[in-house]
Write an enzyme that holds these catalytic residues in place. Structure first.
Site, short mmCIF file in Angstrom:
data_model
loop_
_atom_site.label_atom_id
_atom_site.label_comp_id
_atom_site.label_asym_id
_atom_site.label_seq_id
_atom_site.Cartn_x
_atom_site.Cartn_y
_atom_site.Cartn_z
N ASP A 83 -48.23 142.15 43.42
CA ASP A 83 -48.44 143.57 43.15
C ASP A 83 -49.58 144.05 44.05
OD1 ASP A 83 -48.89 146.10 42.04
OD2 ASP A 83 -48.36 145.42 40.03
N ASP A 94 -49.05 152.12 44.97
CA ASP A 94 -48.97 150.93 44.11
C ASP A 94 -47.53 150.43 44.17
OD1 ASP A 94 -49.27 149.12 42.02
OD2 ASP A 94 -49.69 150.65 40.48
N HIS A 154 -47.08 154.63 35.36
CA HIS A 154 -48.27 155.46 35.09
C HIS A 154 -48.45 156.53 36.14
CE1 HIS A 154 -50.10 152.91 38.24
NE2 HIS A 154 -49.32 151.99 37.72
N HIS A 162 -54.59 154.18 36.62
CA HIS A 162 -53.88 154.59 35.40
C HIS A 162 -54.50 155.90 34.95
CE1 HIS A 162 -51.43 150.94 34.63
NE2 HIS A 162 -52.27 150.47 35.52
N GLU A 188 -42.48 151.08 37.17
CA GLU A 188 -42.52 149.62 37.31
C GLU A 188 -41.87 148.89 36.15
OE1 GLU A 188 -46.50 147.88 37.28
OE2 GLU A 188 -47.35 149.86 36.97
N GLU A 283 -41.75 147.59 41.61
CA GLU A 283 -42.55 148.82 41.47
C GLU A 283 -42.58 149.63 42.76
OE1 GLU A 283 -46.75 148.19 40.70
OE2 GLU A 283 -46.97 150.21 39.88
MN MN Z 1 -48.77 147.65 40.64
MN MN Z 2 -48.71 150.15 38.70
#
Ligand code: MN
Ligand code: MN
Length: 298
Positions: A83, A94, A154, A162, A188, A283
């Site tokens: 990630d 992200d 998010h 977040h 995600e 994601e």
């Molecule tokens: Mn992530």
């Molecule tokens: Mn994330």
């Protein structure tokens, strides 16, 4: 949107680095090597890591990053979620991918990717997030697998990963909201097998940290350390690996301990599947438009 260019740039780097990580054979490498390698790629391409690269193995769904000189070696039977977060001047992209060197997990990996693609397919301004949760859950359960209920996507804001709004991975009754044009969201899905619980719990390991308060501690060394952390990371998460470049490890650990006790810093525990089943993740970061969505990490 003033900062659109920064988001596009962060997204492009995140995407390139994710693909770099996806296409390597990580078997026999330590998690330290992988984290340092991936983070160096981000920096080489002109970005900054928005959080320590997460390298969560098997039943760990998220929030594992290597400790300094982490000796954990990736085996050819492991399932590894990588990630990656990249920021340009605080504007964050992200994105995550799951890799495995045992083909028996490929179907599971593909299901997470498909759930993500289906969700992005309906995402635009005014899409209800409950519809996103529904399509993710439907896609996953159609293949006889389970979404992780208590993990979600998010909203993102500058220097905030977040940012308060959650994008569920299941359909839930009650509170929902609509995506807004030009806001930034990460979607995600996390998937486990049908004998999994579909719920994650906090584990004991905590390798990722973030500043919670800049209130003075009355301990001069700790205050200096806090100032150092603030100047380097602001509100973004960090790892001990990043601090030991400037502080001796033992000293950094002790200062970190003080700041944790005084609640100036909080720690993010690893998140582990309830029945210790394999978890996979996919994601992307998106910016919804009126009639479609821009996937900045495509
Ligand atoms: Mn992530
Ligand atoms: Mn994330």
């Amino acid at each position: 949107m003033d900062n659109f260019e920064n988001y596009i740039k962060a997204g492009k780097i995140a995407s390139e680095v994710r693909e770099y990580a996806r296409t390597q054979d990580h078997t026999g490498r330590t998690l330290s090597e992988i984290c340092n390698d991936v983070e160096n790629e981000i920096i080489k391409k002109g970005g900054e890591p928005a959080f320590p690269v997460n390298v969560s193995l098997n039943d760990i769904a998220a929030h594992y990053t290597a400790v300094p000189n982490d000796p954990t070696v990736v085996k050819n039977t492991d399932v590894l979620k990588i990630d990656v977060g990249v920021h340009i001047d605080g504007y964050i992209a992200d994105t995550a991918v799951t890799v495995s060197f045992d083909s028996k997990y490929q179907d599971l990996i593909d299901i997470a990717q498909r759930a993500l693609d289906e969700a992005i397919g309906i995402a635009r301004s005014n899409t209800r997030v409950s519809d996103i949760g529904r399509i993710i859950e439907k896609t996953i359960t159609k293949y006889g697998c389970k979404p992780i209920q208590n993990l979600s996507g998010h909203s993102l804001e500058r220097y905030t990963i977040h940012a308060g709004q959650s994008i569920p991975n299941i359909w839930t009754i009650g509170h929902s909201f609509n995506l807004s044009v030009n806001n930034v969201y990460a979607i995600e899905p996390f998937v486990t097998t049908k004998d999994g619980q579909g719920i994650v719990y906090e584990g004991k390991v905590k390798n990722i940290f973030g500043i919670a308060s800049r209130k003075r501690t009355k301990d001069q060394r700790a205050d200096e350390f806090l100032e150092y952390l603030w100047n380097k990371f602001k509100t973004l998460p960090f790892a001990l690996r990043w601090v030991v470049k400037d502080y001796e490890e033992k000293e950094a650990l002790s200062l970190l301990e003080t700041l944790l006790k005084k609640k100036n810093v909080h720690a993010y525990p690893i998140l582990v599947e309830g029945s210790n089943r394999i978890v996979v993740q996919a994601e992307h970061t998106i910016i919804p438009q009126e009639s479609n969505t821009i996937t900045i990490t495509k």
